[in-house]
Write a protein that holds these residues in place. Structure first.
Motif, PDB file in Angstrom:
ATOM      1  N   ALA A 189      21.155  61.690  26.749  1.00  0.00           N
ATOM      2  CA  ALA A 189      22.521  61.445  26.279  1.00  0.00           C
ATOM      3  C   ALA A 189      22.950  62.541  25.309  1.00  0.00           C
ATOM      4  CB  ALA A 189      22.609  60.086  25.601  1.00  0.00           C
ATOM      5  N   PHE A 190      24.198  62.978  25.439  1.00  0.00           N
ATOM      6  CA  PHE A 190      24.803  63.965  24.547  1.00  0.00           C
ATOM      7  C   PHE A 190      25.846  63.244  23.693  1.00  0.00           C
ATOM      8  CE2 PHE A 190      22.918  66.198  27.959  1.00  0.00           C
ATOM      9  CZ  PHE A 190      22.668  67.503  27.568  1.00  0.00           C
ATOM     10  N   VAL A 233      32.458  69.436  19.161  1.00  0.00           N
ATOM     11  CA  VAL A 233      31.245  70.138  18.709  1.00  0.00           C
ATOM     12  C   VAL A 233      30.533  70.865  19.850  1.00  0.00           C
ATOM     13  CG1 VAL A 233      30.840  68.638  16.735  1.00  0.00           C
ATOM     14  CG2 VAL A 233      29.851  68.044  18.958  1.00  0.00           C
ATOM     15  N   GLY A 234      30.985  70.646  21.090  1.00  0.00           N
ATOM     16  CA  GLY A 234      30.401  71.383  22.208  1.00  0.00           C
ATOM     17  C   GLY A 234      29.478  70.580  23.103  1.00  0.00           C
ATOM     18  N   LYS A 235      29.665  69.245  23.181  1.00  0.00           N
ATOM     19  CA  LYS A 235      28.790  68.420  24.018  1.00  0.00           C
ATOM     20  C   LYS A 235      28.895  68.816  25.487  1.00  0.00           C
ATOM     21  CE  LYS A 235      30.470  64.442  22.810  1.00  0.00           C
ATOM     22  NZ  LYS A 235      31.465  64.923  21.841  1.00  0.00           N
ATOM     23  N   THR A 236      30.130  68.864  25.984  1.00  0.00           N
ATOM     24  CA  THR A 236      30.326  69.169  27.403  1.00  0.00           C
ATOM     25  C   THR A 236      29.890  70.588  27.739  1.00  0.00           C
ATOM     26  OG1 THR A 236      32.183  67.602  27.461  1.00  0.00           O
ATOM     27  CG2 THR A 236      32.017  69.171  29.278  1.00  0.00           C
ATOM     28  N   SER A 237      30.118  71.529  26.830  1.00  0.00           N
ATOM     29  CA  SER A 237      29.693  72.918  27.068  1.00  0.00           C
ATOM     30  C   SER A 237      28.178  73.007  27.212  1.00  0.00           C
ATOM     31  CB  SER A 237      30.162  73.823  25.921  1.00  0.00           C
ATOM     32  OG  SER A 237      31.560  73.847  25.837  1.00  0.00           O
ATOM     33  N   LEU A 238      27.447  72.330  26.328  1.00  0.00           N
ATOM     34  CA  LEU A 238      25.990  72.338  26.398  1.00  0.00           C
ATOM     35  C   LEU A 238      25.512  71.649  27.669  1.00  0.00           C
ATOM     36  CD1 LEU A 238      23.146  72.777  25.333  1.00  0.00           C
ATOM     37  CD2 LEU A 238      23.440  70.763  23.861  1.00  0.00           C
ATOM     38  N   LEU A 239      26.140  70.528  28.021  1.00  0.00           N
ATOM     39  CA  LEU A 239      25.755  69.804  29.226  1.00  0.00           C
ATOM     40  C   LEU A 239      25.947  70.684  30.457  1.00  0.00           C
ATOM     41  CD1 LEU A 239      26.405  66.134  30.044  1.00  0.00           C
ATOM     42  CD2 LEU A 239      27.077  67.852  31.708  1.00  0.00           C
ATOM     43  N   VAL A 286      19.089  63.079  34.752  1.00  0.00           N
ATOM     44  CA  VAL A 286      20.426  62.511  34.562  1.00  0.00           C
ATOM     45  C   VAL A 286      20.924  62.868  33.160  1.00  0.00           C
ATOM     46  CG1 VAL A 286      21.798  60.398  34.424  1.00  0.00           C
ATOM     47  CG2 VAL A 286      19.992  60.605  36.150  1.00  0.00           C
ATOM     48  N   LEU A 287      22.105  63.490  33.097  1.00  0.00           N
ATOM     49  CA  LEU A 287      22.720  63.887  31.829  1.00  0.00           C
ATOM     50  C   LEU A 287      23.940  63.021  31.578  1.00  0.00           C
ATOM     51  CD1 LEU A 287      22.564  67.775  32.308  1.00  0.00           C
ATOM     52  CD2 LEU A 287      20.806  66.248  31.406  1.00  0.00           C
ATOM     53  N   LEU A 288      24.060  62.494  30.358  1.00  0.00           N
ATOM     54  CA  LEU A 288      25.140  61.569  30.006  1.00  0.00           C
ATOM     55  C   LEU A 288      26.036  62.203  28.948  1.00  0.00           C
ATOM     56  CD1 LEU A 288      22.906  58.381  29.689  1.00  0.00           C
ATOM     57  CD2 LEU A 288      24.196  59.126  31.688  1.00  0.00           C
ATOM     58  N   ASP A 289      27.290  62.426  29.296  1.00  0.00           N
ATOM     59  CA  ASP A 289      28.273  63.008  28.375  1.00  0.00           C
ATOM     60  C   ASP A 289      29.098  61.874  27.786  1.00  0.00           C
ATOM     61  OD1 ASP A 289      29.818  64.749  26.966  1.00  0.00           O
ATOM     62  OD2 ASP A 289      30.829  65.642  28.686  1.00  0.00           O
TER      63      ASP A 289
END
Length: 368
Positions: free
Chosen positions: A8-9, A15-21, A56-59
Motif C-alpha cells: 500500500a502507498f 507527495v508523489g504516491k502515484t509517481s512512485l507506484l 499487487v500495488l495499492l494507490d
C-alpha cells in the motif's frame, strides 16, 4: 501456494504516491497530479510483475485532499482494508510518503502522521517504510537536515518499534530498490483491520475514527467561538458591515454543519455486508414480501432462491430454514395474480429482477 505481496502507498496529497507506484510497476498505472487538484480519490489496485513474480500495488487517496474530507478518505481506506482482510488478503508492506522538501512539519502533516500511526497500530510497524520523496528537487544539505529531524523528533517512536526510513529520488532504480526491500516480508494485519473485523467495532470506535472525531469536535468548538465573537461585534457595526459579517458567519456555520455531518458518517458506517453475501439482500426481500404478498408467495420466491445451490447466510434465521416446508406453491391462477402484484410493486419488481440476474450467474458464484 505462494502469497502474492500486497503493498500500500499512503500519505498526504501531493507527495508523489502515484509517481512512485508508476515507477515500481514500470508503467503508467495512475494519473500523476502536477497541479492543485488531487487525482487519486479511491483506493486503486494495480497488478504488476516483479522479477518474475506477481505483485499487487495499492494507490490510496491522500489526506488533505482537494475534493474530499479526511473522514471520507478514512472511510474509503477502512472499507477497502476491511473487505480485503475478510478475504484473507493481508498487506506485505505500507509505504508512507513524506515530501523531504518541506522545511517543517505543519499541523496537518503531524495530524496525518498520527492518524496513520493509529490506523497501523504497533504490531505491524516492522512492515512500514517511511519514504522521503523529491530528493531530486531538494538541496541536499537542507534535505539531510529535514531527514534527521524526522528521524529524531517525529518518527523516533515508530522507528524504535521496527519502522524504517528510506529515500526516493524519482528514478526507476530507486523505486526498484524500495520494492525489492519489502517483497520478502511476512504479511501483516493493521490495527484498524483487527478492530473492524476481529473485534467487530464500528468505525467511529476505532483508534483512527476517534482521532478524526476529536479533531472535528475541536474544530467545531473553535468555529462556534468565532461565531459568538462575530455576533457580539455585529451588534455595533454599521448595516453594510453587518451584512458582510452575517455572510461570513453563515459560511462558518455551514462548515460547522458539514463537520457534524462528517462525524455522523463515521457513526453510520457499517460494513457493506452485501459485498460479502449477495444472497442476504435477496432473502431480506423475500422476508419483506411475507408482509406484502403473504407467506405462500414469499415462500415461493424464497424456495427459488434456495434452489440456486449457493451456500449463504440469511437474516431470517431459523424461521427461514423452516419456510420451504411450510409453503404451498401457488397454482397457475395464483401465480398470475402474484406476477401482476410484482409488476405493480417497485420494490418487488426490483427483487424479481435481482433474482433473474442472479440466476444467470455460474453456480456457486456471488457478485461483489
Amino acid at each position: 501456494m505462494k502469497t502474492i505481496p500486497h503493498i500500500a502507498f499512503v500519505g498526504p496529497t501531493g507527495v508523489g504516491k502515484t509517481s512512485l507506484l508508476n515507477l515500481c510497476a514500470g508503467q503508467t498505472a495512475g494519473t500523476v497530479g502536477h497541479d492543485w487538484k488531487s487525482c487519486t480519490q479511491e483506493v486503486q489496485r494495480y497488478e504488476c510483475e516483479v522479477e518474475g513474480s506477481m505483485c499487487v500495488l495499492l494507490d490510496s487517496p491522500g489526506f488533505n485532499d482537494t475534493f474530499q474530507s479526511d473522514e471520507e478518505t478514512l472511510i474509503k481506506l477502512a472499507r477497502y482494508l476491511e473487505i480485503t482482510y475478510r478475504r484473507d488478503q493481508k498487506l506485505t508492506a505500507l509505504f508512507y510518503l513524506i515530501d523531504i522538501t518541506q522545511s517543517r512539519m505543519t499541523g496537518s502533516a503531524l495530524q496525518n502522521l498520527d492518524l496513520f500511526r493509529k490506523l497501523c497500530g504497533r504490531d505491524c510497524l516492522e512492515n512500514v517504510i517511511f519514504v522521503t520523496t523529491k530528493w531530486d528537487e531538494a538541496k541536499k544539505s537542507k534535505a539531510e537536515k529535514n531527514e534527521q529531524e524526522l528521524r529524531n523528533e517525529f518518527l523516533h517512536e515508530m522507528i524504535s518499534l521496527g519502522a524504517c526510513v528510506a529515500r526516493h529520488d524519482n528514478t526507476p532504480e530507486s523505486a526498484a530498490k524500495l520494492l525489492n526491500s519489502v517483497l520478502s516480508l511476512s504479511p501483516t494485519v493493521t490495527r484498524i483491520q483487527k478492530e473492524l473485523v476481529d473485534e467487530d467495532k464500528k468505525l467511529q470506535d476505532t483508534d483512527a475514527g476517534r482521532e478524526i472525531s476529536q479533531k472535528n469536535l475541536e474544530r467545531i468548538e473553535q468555529l462556534e467561538k468565532k461565531c459568538k465573537e462575530m455576533e457580539k461585534r455585529h451588534i455595533d457595526t454599521l448595516q453594510g458591515q453587518a451584512e458582510t459579517n452575517e455572510a461570513e458567519m453563515n459560511k462558518i456555520k455551514g462548515i460547522v454543519e458539514k463537520l457534524r455531518e462528517e462525524n455522523e458518517k463515521l457513526q453510520q458506517y457499517q460494513a457493506n455486508k452485501s459485498s460479502f453475501d449477495w444472497m442476504d439482500l435477496c432473502m431480506q426481500g423475500a422476508q419483506a414480501a411475507v408482509q406484502e404478498l403473504g407467506s405462500a408467495a414469499a415462500g415461493a420466491i424464497s424456495s427459488k432462491l434456495r434452489a440456486s445451490g449457493s451456500s449463504v447466510k440469511t437474516p431470517l434465521g431459523n424461521n427461514a430454514a423452516k419456510m420451504p416446508s411450510q409453503v404451498q406453491i401457488a397454482g397457475p391462477s395464483s401465480m398470475a395474480q402474484l406476477e401482476k402484484k410484482i409488476q405493480e410493486s417497485p420494490s418487488l419488481s426490483l427483487l424479481a429482477k435481482m433474482g433473474e440476474l442472479y440466476s444467470q450467474l455460474p453456480p456457486g458464484t456471488l457478485p461483489c
